[in-house]
Scaffold this motif. Structure first.
Motif, PDB file in Angstrom:
ATOM      1  N   SER A 125      64.167  32.511  25.729  1.00  0.00           N
ATOM      2  CA  SER A 125      62.900  32.679  24.904  1.00  0.00           C
ATOM      3  C   SER A 125      61.449  33.502  25.701  1.00  0.00           C
ATOM      4  O   SER A 125      61.115  34.233  24.864  1.00  0.00           O
ATOM      5  CB  SER A 125      62.249  31.357  24.552  1.00  0.00           C
ATOM      6  N   SER A 126      61.497  33.295  26.914  1.00  0.00           N
ATOM      7  CA  SER A 126      60.565  34.115  27.734  1.00  0.00           C
ATOM      8  C   SER A 126      60.941  34.031  29.158  1.00  0.00           C
ATOM      9  O   SER A 126      61.531  32.961  29.624  1.00  0.00           O
ATOM     10  CB  SER A 126      59.190  32.867  27.469  1.00  0.00           C
ATOM     11  N   ARG A 127      60.447  34.921  29.834  1.00  0.00           N
ATOM     12  CA  ARG A 127      60.624  35.136  31.261  1.00  0.00           C
ATOM     13  C   ARG A 127      59.354  34.989  31.924  1.00  0.00           C
ATOM     14  O   ARG A 127      59.359  35.035  33.179  1.00  0.00           O
ATOM     15  CB  ARG A 127      61.247  36.617  31.447  1.00  0.00           C
ATOM     16  N   ARG A 128      58.374  34.889  31.112  1.00  0.00           N
ATOM     17  CA  ARG A 128      56.970  34.396  31.662  1.00  0.00           C
ATOM     18  C   ARG A 128      56.420  32.846  31.785  1.00  0.00           C
ATOM     19  O   ARG A 128      56.093  32.450  32.734  1.00  0.00           O
ATOM     20  CB  ARG A 128      55.913  35.421  31.054  1.00  0.00           C
ATOM     21  N   HIS A 129      56.705  32.370  30.386  1.00  0.00           N
ATOM     22  CA  HIS A 129      56.108  31.099  30.179  1.00  0.00           C
ATOM     23  C   HIS A 129      57.429  30.039  29.908  1.00  0.00           C
ATOM     24  O   HIS A 129      58.399  30.239  29.187  1.00  0.00           O
ATOM     25  CB  HIS A 129      55.720  30.978  28.874  1.00  0.00           C
ATOM     26  N   VAL A 139      51.207  32.693  21.839  1.00  0.00           N
ATOM     27  CA  VAL A 139      49.935  33.283  21.615  1.00  0.00           C
ATOM     28  C   VAL A 139      49.866  34.531  22.557  1.00  0.00           C
ATOM     29  O   VAL A 139      49.477  35.765  21.993  1.00  0.00           O
ATOM     30  CB  VAL A 139      49.011  32.331  22.136  1.00  0.00           C
ATOM     31  N   GLU A 140      50.650  34.809  23.751  1.00  0.00           N
ATOM     32  CA  GLU A 140      50.413  35.784  24.520  1.00  0.00           C
ATOM     33  C   GLU A 140      51.315  36.983  24.030  1.00  0.00           C
ATOM     34  O   GLU A 140      51.195  38.352  24.038  1.00  0.00           O
ATOM     35  CB  GLU A 140      50.741  35.717  26.105  1.00  0.00           C
ATOM     36  N   HIS A 141      52.318  36.432  23.142  1.00  0.00           N
ATOM     37  CA  HIS A 141      53.288  37.753  22.600  1.00  0.00           C
ATOM     38  C   HIS A 141      53.819  38.637  23.433  1.00  0.00           C
ATOM     39  O   HIS A 141      53.801  39.715  23.376  1.00  0.00           O
ATOM     40  CB  HIS A 141      52.380  38.389  21.534  1.00  0.00           C
ATOM     41  N   THR A 142      54.642  38.267  24.581  1.00  0.00           N
ATOM     42  CA  THR A 142      54.798  38.848  25.838  1.00  0.00           C
ATOM     43  C   THR A 142      56.226  39.917  25.369  1.00  0.00           C
ATOM     44  O   THR A 142      56.149  40.728  26.067  1.00  0.00           O
ATOM     45  CB  THR A 142      55.295  38.085  27.190  1.00  0.00           C
ATOM     46  N   GLY A 143      56.895  39.547  24.549  1.00  0.00           N
ATOM     47  CA  GLY A 143      58.141  40.040  24.254  1.00  0.00           C
ATOM     48  C   GLY A 143      59.046  40.187  25.388  1.00  0.00           C
ATOM     49  O   GLY A 143      59.721  41.186  25.730  1.00  0.00           O
ATOM     50  N   THR A 144      59.314  39.065  26.292  1.00  0.00           N
ATOM     51  CA  THR A 144      60.156  38.925  27.278  1.00  0.00           C
ATOM     52  C   THR A 144      61.312  38.120  26.989  1.00  0.00           C
ATOM     53  O   THR A 144      61.895  37.684  27.833  1.00  0.00           O
ATOM     54  CB  THR A 144      59.290  38.329  28.574  1.00  0.00           C
ATOM     55  N   GLY A 145      61.709  38.118  25.658  1.00  0.00           N
ATOM     56  CA  GLY A 145      62.854  37.190  25.057  1.00  0.00           C
ATOM     57  C   GLY A 145      63.937  38.050  25.239  1.00  0.00           C
ATOM     58  O   GLY A 145      63.806  39.194  25.239  1.00  0.00           O
ATOM     59  N   ARG A 146      64.973  37.519  25.392  1.00  0.00           N
ATOM     60  CA  ARG A 146      66.245  38.178  25.739  1.00  0.00           C
ATOM     61  C   ARG A 146      67.542  37.777  24.777  1.00  0.00           C
ATOM     62  O   ARG A 146      67.524  36.579  24.639  1.00  0.00           O
ATOM     63  CB  ARG A 146      66.779  38.237  27.203  1.00  0.00           C
ATOM     64  N   LEU A 147      68.607  38.450  24.607  1.00  0.00           N
ATOM     65  CA  LEU A 147      69.804  38.081  24.055  1.00  0.00           C
ATOM     66  C   LEU A 147      70.874  38.347  25.265  1.00  0.00           C
ATOM     67  O   LEU A 147      70.828  39.548  25.682  1.00  0.00           O
ATOM     68  CB  LEU A 147      70.101  38.817  22.574  1.00  0.00           C
ATOM     69  N   LEU A 148      71.654  37.396  25.436  1.00  0.00           N
ATOM     70  CA  LEU A 148      72.425  37.593  26.674  1.00  0.00           C
ATOM     71  C   LEU A 148      73.987  37.222  25.989  1.00  0.00           C
ATOM     72  O   LEU A 148      74.231  36.607  25.095  1.00  0.00           O
ATOM     73  CB  LEU A 148      72.271  36.900  27.926  1.00  0.00           C
ATOM     74  N   ARG A 248      45.155  38.803  24.910  1.00  0.00           N
ATOM     75  CA  ARG A 248      46.179  37.884  24.738  1.00  0.00           C
ATOM     76  C   ARG A 248      46.524  36.815  25.878  1.00  0.00           C
ATOM     77  O   ARG A 248      46.672  35.760  25.820  1.00  0.00           O
ATOM     78  CB  ARG A 248      47.445  38.456  24.226  1.00  0.00           C
ATOM     79  N   ARG A 249      46.418  37.216  26.971  1.00  0.00           N
ATOM     80  CA  ARG A 249      46.708  36.636  28.100  1.00  0.00           C
ATOM     81  C   ARG A 249      45.475  35.623  28.422  1.00  0.00           C
ATOM     82  O   ARG A 249      45.812  34.302  28.670  1.00  0.00           O
ATOM     83  CB  ARG A 249      46.531  37.339  29.638  1.00  0.00           C
ATOM     84  N   VAL A 250      44.188  35.852  28.032  1.00  0.00           N
ATOM     85  CA  VAL A 250      43.185  34.897  28.129  1.00  0.00           C
ATOM     86  C   VAL A 250      43.129  33.976  27.209  1.00  0.00           C
ATOM     87  O   VAL A 250      43.154  32.818  27.481  1.00  0.00           O
ATOM     88  CB  VAL A 250      41.459  35.616  27.977  1.00  0.00           C
ATOM     89  N   ALA A 251      43.668  34.344  25.702  1.00  0.00           N
ATOM     90  CA  ALA A 251      43.960  33.254  24.843  1.00  0.00           C
ATOM     91  C   ALA A 251      44.932  32.343  25.123  1.00  0.00           C
ATOM     92  O   ALA A 251      45.128  31.224  24.731  1.00  0.00           O
ATOM     93  CB  ALA A 251      44.285  34.131  23.483  1.00  0.00           C
ATOM     94  N   ALA A 252      46.067  32.802  25.707  1.00  0.00           N
ATOM     95  CA  ALA A 252      47.083  32.148  26.106  1.00  0.00           C
ATOM     96  C   ALA A 252      46.817  31.125  26.990  1.00  0.00           C
ATOM     97  O   ALA A 252      47.236  29.862  26.976  1.00  0.00           O
ATOM     98  CB  ALA A 252      48.271  32.856  26.701  1.00  0.00           C
ATOM     99  N   ARG A 253      46.153  31.496  28.083  1.00  0.00           N
ATOM    100  CA  ARG A 253      45.686  30.339  29.133  1.00  0.00           C
ATOM    101  C   ARG A 253      44.742  29.347  28.403  1.00  0.00           C
ATOM    102  O   ARG A 253      44.973  28.118  28.641  1.00  0.00           O
ATOM    103  CB  ARG A 253      44.859  30.879  30.084  1.00  0.00           C
ATOM    104  N   ALA A 254      43.970  29.692  27.370  1.00  0.00           N
ATOM    105  CA  ALA A 254      43.338  28.487  26.575  1.00  0.00           C
ATOM    106  C   ALA A 254      44.306  27.809  25.896  1.00  0.00           C
ATOM    107  O   ALA A 254      43.974  26.545  25.710  1.00  0.00           O
ATOM    108  CB  ALA A 254      42.154  29.299  25.692  1.00  0.00           C
ATOM    109  N   ALA A 255      45.277  28.315  25.194  1.00  0.00           N
ATOM    110  CA  ALA A 255      46.216  27.610  24.278  1.00  0.00           C
ATOM    111  C   ALA A 255      46.957  26.631  24.959  1.00  0.00           C
ATOM    112  O   ALA A 255      47.093  25.422  24.672  1.00  0.00           O
ATOM    113  CB  ALA A 255      46.966  28.403  23.524  1.00  0.00           C
ATOM    114  N   VAL A 256      47.443  26.923  26.259  1.00  0.00           N
ATOM    115  CA  VAL A 256      47.975  26.075  27.009  1.00  0.00           C
ATOM    116  C   VAL A 256      47.409  24.780  27.500  1.00  0.00           C
ATOM    117  O   VAL A 256      48.070  23.652  27.540  1.00  0.00           O
ATOM    118  CB  VAL A 256      48.584  26.643  28.407  1.00  0.00           C
ATOM    119  N   ARG A 257      45.982  24.865  27.665  1.00  0.00           N
ATOM    120  CA  ARG A 257      45.121  23.785  28.113  1.00  0.00           C
ATOM    121  C   ARG A 257      44.891  22.976  26.755  1.00  0.00           C
ATOM    122  O   ARG A 257      44.466  21.677  27.142  1.00  0.00           O
ATOM    123  CB  ARG A 257      44.054  24.265  28.803  1.00  0.00           C
TER     124      ARG A 257
END
Length: 320
Positions: A125-129, A139-148, A248-257
């Motif tokens: 789902s994510s390589r960052r979160h 929220v951050e919408h990183t686009g780091t998901g993968r199909l393997l 989006r990064r700032v919003a993601a940090r707030a959403a996680v908390r």
């Protein structure tokens, strides 16, 4: 089908664990799921609360998410902490099939399908979160998901598709000509071609879904693909996704908390291989929230949720 119909609950079944994120049915109408303490459970008798039974089949030692029953009776498990696992349901033995990709630890492994050629395709789902911060990925919408893909007989996973927005559920076409990948963060299903002149390419299959797609499930080859909608569309979130990455990064940090409170609006879709919606079922004020999976068992729809302490048993859709 443009207008949704009612998703009618019959009852909830407590399972002695929290977060049955994925639910899959076997050939005898029993349902398998994984909960947050690492156990793999088998549920039977769900249509009668008094007769419902919960069995523990195995423990992954991590956090099981997506499940896939294999023809030989074993179970594939995407574990958010341990990677892609294979579990013997008779003896409970857990074997790690893949825990890294090109030297990178495999984390937030989400869903898997086994194909007839012996290969296994699965999503990250994510390589960052991590899973615990899934809302940060939405929220951050990183686009780091993968199909393997894991080749027949094992070996190193290969990357088929990258830059996915919260890659999640998987389901094959009836003829295995393509795979459907749920992109939760983009509210769409993406088609990855396995055979034919477009093999190795991806294109949109269903866009602008009425909610965020999570796990996908398909029983019979001539049956529809069921899509769990983990939450409704959120217009402010759609707007946020158009802002610069730093915002989006700032919003993601707030959403996680912040504490996450899912809405009482739930829904599921059933779609055919042409992208037509066969069923769209919704409920506006549901006590059972954040539906992350759906399957058919014993003539009913069974709903799973990453937040609830049980599963919901619902009436099947009316014939179309």
């Amino acid at each position: 089908m443009d207008r949704p119909t009612a998703l009618v609950p019959r009852h909830h079944i407590a399972i002695g664990g929290r977060g049955p994120e994925d639910v899959v049915a076997d050939g005898r109408g029993r349902v398998l799921t994984g909960v947050d303490d690492g156990r793999i459970l088998r549920l039977s008798g769900l249509t009668d609360p008094a007769a419902a039974r919960v069995e523990t089949l195995a423990e992954t030692g991590g956090r099981p998410l997506g499940l896939e029953l294999l023809p030989d009776g074993d179970l594939l498990v995407c574990d958010a902490e341990r990677g892609l696992l294979r579990i013997g349901l008779d003896d409970g033995v857990v074997r790690v099939l893949a825990d890294s990709v090109a030297g990178e630890p495999l984390r937030f492994c989400s869903n898997a399908v086994a194909l007839s050629d012996g290969s296994v395709c699965f999503t990250v789902s994510s390589r960052r979160h991590p899973l615990a911060h899934w809302i940060g990925e939405v929220v951050e919408h990183t686009g780091t998901g993968r199909l393997l893909r894991l080749p027949p007989g094992g070996g190193a996973p290969e990357v088929l598709l990258e830059e996915l927005q919260f890659a999640n559920g998987l389901a094959p076409a009836a003829d295995e000509s393509f795979l459907l990948v749920a992109e939760t963060g983009a509210c769409r299903l993406t088609r990855y071609w396995l055979t034919g002149p477009r093999a190795g390419r991806a294109d949109p299959f269903a866009e602008d879904l009425p909610g965020m797609p999570d796990n996908l499930w398909r029983d019979r080859k001539d049956g529809p693909v069921w899509v769990a909608l983990a939450g409704p569309r959120v217009p402010p979130l759609d707007l946020l996704h158009r802002t610069p990455p730093a915002v989006r990064r700032v919003a993601a940090r707030a959403a996680v908390r912040a504490p996450y409170r899912p809405t009482g609006r739930i829904g599921v879709l059933a779609m055919d291989d042409e992208g037509r919606t066969v069923h769209h079922l919704t409920r506006r004020r549901s006590a059972f929230r954040m539906v992350t999976s759906v399957c058919e068992a014993d003539g009913h729809l069974i709903l799973g949720s990453i937040r609830e302490r049980g599963v919901a048993v619902c009436e099947p859709p009316a014939a179309t």
